[in-house]
Design an enzyme around this catalytic site. Structure first.
Site, PDB file in Angstrom:
ATOM      1  N   SER A  14     -63.220 -31.504  -7.826  1.00 19.83           N
ATOM      2  CA  SER A  14     -63.941 -32.317  -6.842  1.00 19.83           C
ATOM      3  C   SER A  14     -63.911 -31.665  -5.476  1.00 19.83           C
ATOM      4  O   SER A  14     -62.946 -30.975  -5.126  1.00 19.83           O
ATOM      5  CB  SER A  14     -63.256 -33.684  -6.747  1.00 19.83           C
ATOM      6  OG  SER A  14     -63.744 -34.418  -5.646  1.00 19.83           O
TER       7      SER A  14
ATOM      8  N   LYS B 168     -56.497 -33.406  -8.439  1.00 21.54           N
ATOM      9  CA  LYS B 168     -57.532 -32.429  -8.816  1.00 21.54           C
ATOM     10  C   LYS B 168     -57.086 -31.008  -8.485  1.00 21.54           C
ATOM     11  O   LYS B 168     -57.330 -30.064  -9.245  1.00 21.54           O
ATOM     12  CB  LYS B 168     -58.858 -32.767  -8.131  1.00 21.54           C
ATOM     13  CG  LYS B 168     -59.543 -34.000  -8.719  1.00 21.54           C
ATOM     14  CD  LYS B 168     -60.044 -33.708 -10.120  1.00 21.54           C
ATOM     15  CE  LYS B 168     -60.319 -34.946 -10.923  1.00 21.54           C
ATOM     16  NZ  LYS B 168     -60.733 -34.662 -12.310  1.00 21.54           N
TER      17      LYS B 168
ATOM     18  N   TYR C 169     -55.830 -38.836  -5.271  1.00 18.82           N
ATOM     19  CA  TYR C 169     -56.893 -38.396  -6.187  1.00 18.82           C
ATOM     20  C   TYR C 169     -57.180 -36.898  -5.998  1.00 18.82           C
ATOM     21  O   TYR C 169     -57.163 -36.111  -6.954  1.00 18.82           O
ATOM     22  CB  TYR C 169     -58.173 -39.213  -5.945  1.00 18.82           C
ATOM     23  CG  TYR C 169     -59.390 -38.579  -6.569  1.00 18.82           C
ATOM     24  CD1 TYR C 169     -59.549 -38.560  -7.947  1.00 18.82           C
ATOM     25  CD2 TYR C 169     -60.364 -37.959  -5.777  1.00 18.82           C
ATOM     26  CE1 TYR C 169     -60.646 -37.939  -8.525  1.00 18.82           C
ATOM     27  CE2 TYR C 169     -61.464 -37.350  -6.338  1.00 18.82           C
ATOM     28  CZ  TYR C 169     -61.600 -37.335  -7.720  1.00 18.82           C
ATOM     29  OH  TYR C 169     -62.680 -36.718  -8.282  1.00 18.82           O
TER      30      TYR C 169
HETATM   31  C1  UD1 Z   1     -67.094 -39.134  -2.929  1.00 19.04           C
HETATM   32  C2  UD1 Z   1     -66.128 -39.663  -3.962  1.00 19.04           C
HETATM   33  C3  UD1 Z   1     -64.978 -38.736  -4.175  1.00 19.04           C
HETATM   34  C4  UD1 Z   1     -65.472 -37.322  -4.361  1.00 19.04           C
HETATM   35  C5  UD1 Z   1     -66.280 -36.915  -3.170  1.00 19.04           C
HETATM   36  C6  UD1 Z   1     -66.784 -35.500  -3.334  1.00 19.04           C
HETATM   37  C7  UD1 Z   1     -65.586 -42.036  -4.285  1.00 19.04           C
HETATM   38  C8  UD1 Z   1     -65.145 -43.308  -3.653  1.00 19.04           C
HETATM   39  N1  UD1 Z   1     -65.628 -40.943  -3.495  1.00 19.04           N
HETATM   40  O1  UD1 Z   1     -66.566 -39.333  -1.660  1.00 19.04           O
HETATM   41  O2  UD1 Z   1     -64.287 -39.093  -5.327  1.00 19.04           O
HETATM   42  O3  UD1 Z   1     -64.390 -36.463  -4.492  1.00 19.04           O
HETATM   43  O4  UD1 Z   1     -67.400 -37.778  -3.093  1.00 19.04           O
HETATM   44  O5  UD1 Z   1     -67.435 -35.111  -2.172  1.00 19.04           O
HETATM   45  O6  UD1 Z   1     -65.901 -42.003  -5.444  1.00 19.04           O
HETATM   46  N2  UD1 Z   1     -70.963 -45.008   3.011  1.00 19.04           N
HETATM   47  C9  UD1 Z   1     -71.605 -45.906   3.824  1.00 19.04           C
HETATM   48  N3  UD1 Z   1     -71.829 -47.164   3.361  1.00 19.04           N
HETATM   49  C10 UD1 Z   1     -71.453 -47.570   2.120  1.00 19.04           C
HETATM   50  C11 UD1 Z   1     -70.795 -46.642   1.287  1.00 19.04           C
HETATM   51  C12 UD1 Z   1     -70.568 -45.348   1.755  1.00 19.04           C
HETATM   52  O7  UD1 Z   1     -71.954 -45.588   4.953  1.00 19.04           O
HETATM   53  O8  UD1 Z   1     -71.697 -48.730   1.768  1.00 19.04           O
HETATM   54  C13 UD1 Z   1     -70.787 -43.614   3.484  1.00 19.04           C
HETATM   55  C14 UD1 Z   1     -69.357 -43.108   3.466  1.00 19.04           C
HETATM   56  O9  UD1 Z   1     -68.696 -43.426   4.648  1.00 19.04           O
HETATM   57  C15 UD1 Z   1     -69.609 -41.608   3.294  1.00 19.04           C
HETATM   58  C16 UD1 Z   1     -70.890 -41.534   2.472  1.00 19.04           C
HETATM   59  O10 UD1 Z   1     -71.510 -42.804   2.601  1.00 19.04           O
HETATM   60  O11 UD1 Z   1     -69.825 -41.028   4.542  1.00 19.04           O
HETATM   61  C17 UD1 Z   1     -70.644 -41.249   1.016  1.00 19.04           C
HETATM   62  O12 UD1 Z   1     -69.653 -42.143   0.553  1.00 19.04           O
HETATM   63  P1  UD1 Z   1     -69.160 -42.198  -0.957  1.00 19.04           P
HETATM   64  O13 UD1 Z   1     -70.326 -42.350  -1.851  1.00 19.04           O
HETATM   65  O14 UD1 Z   1     -68.078 -43.214  -1.028  1.00 19.04           O
HETATM   66  O15 UD1 Z   1     -68.592 -40.749  -1.249  1.00 19.04           O
HETATM   67  P2  UD1 Z   1     -67.468 -39.899  -0.486  1.00 19.04           P
HETATM   68  O16 UD1 Z   1     -66.589 -40.767   0.299  1.00 19.04           O
HETATM   69  O17 UD1 Z   1     -68.147 -38.797   0.204  1.00 19.04           O
END
Ligand code: UD1
Length: 315
Positions: free
Chosen positions: A116, A144, A140
């Site tokens: 990851s 990895k 997590y």
């Molecule tokens: C995800 C994975 C992580 C993986 C990584 C690889 C999860 C929780 N995280 O992290 O396992 O290793 O990618 O890059 O599975 N956000 C919003 N609003 C929301 C949800 C998210 O603004 O309702 C933003 C978050 O702050 C972040 C972005 O969207 O900046 C992506 O979030 P998310 O999909 O949770 O992924 P990561 O945290 O990047």
């Protein structure tokens, strides 16, 4: 025709990889404990062994006649890993230990390991290359890194050809029945909010990025799946040991994702800015040249494809 073991093959990513490995002409044995995987997602042409990867004896039996293993079975929720670190060490590190032991016993020569971008933590620069420091920020991510090291160390002690694929932000669906059933990630969370008549949330708009929201490298699950087949081809062909970023090399901000969703659903989703979520790096984008060179693979699909296919597959 070679035979491959796919752990976690009933999951969101695994169900795509199972199909692509079959299409590549391989026999596929899926090993999955169905704790989050879905039995119906395992293709009929694949064999299914319902067992945990922690069950070394079951893995050893499943490895009979197998050339290589794609190891996806693992826990993957960052927040949960902070709450329950021991479960993550038991499942993820214990899982790799058990699998490598069984592979060692049987003499399995090839492996593709699911890693990851979480191994980089808050990266000092972006796009980030595979040689950048590994500095995970969650249990997590730590599991990895440890898994990568274990695979590398076993390969140093005996002949094992391996590739670790460091996934960036996986999204979308290869077909409407193969969507991401969890709601841990941004795009599924946006659709859930819309389904519940709520406004999707942007976690932080004061980051040092052009629009203030976080930037990520979103990759279509079908592109990610194709990278596994290319990695399986490589490890069967040559003795290698390498970690590769699997992303598009293109970053999208949370606000841009919201715009893409608005285009797909045909109306402004009305996203609201809320405070930052703890532990989110401002920007995480892959350098993808090494994967291109070593695998002859690159991502073909963009954000619109991911959002459209996720929308078509939403529950
Ligand atoms: C995800 C994975 C992580 C993986 C990584 C690889 C999860 C929780 N995280 O992290 O396992 O290793 O990618 O890059 O599975 N956000 C919003 N609003 C929301 C949800 C998210 O603004 O309702 C933003 C978050 O702050 C972040 C972005 O969207 O900046 C992506 O979030 P998310 O999909 O949770 O992924 P990561 O945290 O990047």
């Amino acid at each position: 025709m070679s035979r491959w073991l796919l752990t976690g093959g009933a999951g969101y990513i695994g169900s795509h990889v199972a199909r692509d490995l079959l299409t590549s002409g391989r026999e596929v044995v899926v090993l999955d404990d169905l704790s989050s995987g879905i039995r119906e997602r395992v293709p009929g042409d694949a064999e299914l062994v319902v067992a945990s990867v922690l069950d070394t004896e079951a893995v050893r039996r499943a490895l009979e006649g197998v050339t290589g293993v794609v190891h996806l079975a693992a826990k993957k929720a960052v927040g949960e890993s902070v709450e329950m670190p021991l479960m993550y060490y038991r499942e993820n590190v214990g899982g790799v230990t058990s699998l490598l032991q069984a592979m060692d016993d049987v003499g399995t020569p090839c492996m593709v390991y699911s890693s990851s971008a979480a191994v980089y933590g808050e990266p000092p620069w972006s796009p980030i290359s595979e040689d950048s420091p590994l500095a995970p920020l969650s249990p997590y991510g730590e599991t990895k890194v440890i898994g990568e090291w274990m695979v590398r160390d076993v390969a140093a002690a005996r002949e094992l050809s391996w590739v670790a694929l460091r996934y960036f932000n996986v999204a979308g669906a290869g077909s409407p029945d193969l969507g991401d059933p969890s709601v841990n990630n941004l795009i599924p969370m946006v659709f859930r909010a819309l389904d519940q008549g709520e406004a999707p949330q942007i976690f932080g708009t004061d980051y040092p990025t052009p629009d203030g929201s976080c930037i990520r490298d979103y990759i279509h699950v079908s592109d990610l799946s194709a990278a596994h087949v290319a990695a399986a081809d490589l490890v069967e062909r040559e003795l290698v040991g390498v970690a590769l970023n699997v992303g598009t090399g293109v970053g999208s901000s949370v606000a841009e994702v919201m715009d893409a969703v608005s285009s797909v659903v045909g109306r402004d989703v009305g996203a609201v800015a809320v405070g930052r979520r703890a532990g989110d790096p401002p920007e995480l984008v892959a350098q993808v040249e090494r994967a291109q060179e070593m695998l002859g693979w690159s991502a073909q699909r963009g954000l619109a494809d991911m959002v459209e296919s996720a929308y078509a597959a939403r529950r």
